[in-house]
Design a protein around this motif. Sequence first.
Motif, PDB file in Angstrom:
ATOM      1  N   HIS A   1       0.749  -1.322  -0.392  1.00  0.00           N
ATOM      2  CA  HIS A   1      -0.324  -0.065  -0.018  1.00  0.00           C
ATOM      3  C   HIS A   1       0.974   1.490  -0.150  1.00  0.00           C
ATOM      4  O   HIS A   1       0.527   2.423   0.103  1.00  0.00           O
ATOM      5  CB  HIS A   1      -1.021   0.213   1.731  1.00  0.00           C
TER       6      HIS A   1
ATOM      7  N   CYS B   1      -7.824  -0.724   0.344  1.00  0.00           N
ATOM      8  CA  CYS B   1      -7.185   0.212   2.173  1.00  0.00           C
ATOM      9  C   CYS B   1      -7.762   1.784   2.003  1.00  0.00           C
ATOM     10  O   CYS B   1      -8.189   1.802   3.356  1.00  0.00           O
ATOM     11  CB  CYS B   1      -5.680  -0.005   2.016  1.00  0.00           C
TER      12      CYS B   1
ATOM     13  N   THR C   1      -7.460   4.237  -0.409  1.00  0.00           N
ATOM     14  CA  THR C   1      -6.632   5.543  -0.902  1.00  0.00           C
ATOM     15  C   THR C   1      -6.711   4.915  -2.229  1.00  0.00           C
ATOM     16  O   THR C   1      -7.500   4.282  -2.691  1.00  0.00           O
ATOM     17  CB  THR C   1      -5.353   5.620  -0.359  1.00  0.00           C
TER      18      THR C   1
ATOM     19  N   CYS D   1      -2.667   2.734  -4.618  1.00  0.00           N
ATOM     20  CA  CYS D   1      -1.038   1.548  -4.416  1.00  0.00           C
ATOM     21  C   CYS D   1      -0.465   0.936  -4.914  1.00  0.00           C
ATOM     22  O   CYS D   1      -1.148   0.338  -5.699  1.00  0.00           O
ATOM     23  CB  CYS D   1      -2.301   1.213  -2.721  1.00  0.00           C
TER      24      CYS D   1
HETATM   25 ZN   LIG Z   1      -4.220   0.107  -0.748  1.00  0.00          ZN
END
Ligand SMILES: [Zn+2]
Length: 310
Positions: free
Chosen positions: A168, A180, A182, A185
Amino acid sequence: LTREGRAVGIDIGGTKIAIASVNGAGEVLREATIPTDSRQGFASGVARITETVARVIADTGWAASDLDGVGIGCAGPVDPVRGTIHNPHTLPGWMDGDIVSPLREAFGCPVVLENDADMALLGECRTGAGRGFDPVVMLTFGTGIGGAAVLGGGLLRGVAGEHPELGHVPVDPGGPRCYCGTSGCFESLASGTALTAAARAVGRSDGAELLQRARAGDEAAQRIRGGALAATAAATWTILHTLLPERLVLGGGMMDAHYDTFAEAVRGAIARATLIPATRISVARAELGGRAGVVGAAGAAMAAPGGTER
Ligand SMILES: [Zn+2]
């Protein structure tokens, strides 16, 4: 490392569980694989694991009283201190399950639990591509991208004993949304899942086929692969400048056929680095394959307090 030492290593993934007897030299003596089936519930999982450990020990010619320890690597997050599993994505039905206590009771020996990526790295550092290097960072390319680091002879741990989430690391703020929370990643651009999603958008069945097509010269496939390689180089750049590994180990199913391509991207990042001792940093392919987890877990069990490192 000598052949003395008797431990069981357990590697719990979302699909299957590998269980092996391993000696102090990191040699796998007997092994068995059972389906995870976590939806059947935690009690069923514990019962099947306990039964299989007992069978593997008996097949090896050991008695339970001979065991120096049992080590478990589990698809994370896990709480290594409390011995509990916290992974509703990969192990539904096992949330908050204490896997350590029942095995300790059943076999009367120390039982240790860590994230599976951490145990795989410990295995590679024990008898594989990380041996003799420190710090070592391992990236595992599979369904997701796992990361782990050994630093100063031990696992790099953060708050609550957690391990770094190198999948990430942000590499493209405008990239795809990641679960996650955002965007862009490393994992959302270079994992097997990411490549399969991109492959389907161009009429290919999955990431494996896409990488084969790219190798065969298909330009659309090469463009998508290029995005994954650029993400790998960008993530490597961050890892190099934060963790300063002496060795980077690349593992996971995707590296079976495509290690050379991804290693070239990693080496490119290393070659561009000017602020760190880049000439002393090497990249290598994981050597233990699917056995890294059980070898590392058994080694961690033998090294545990109350265990016997011999
Ligand atoms: Zn992520």
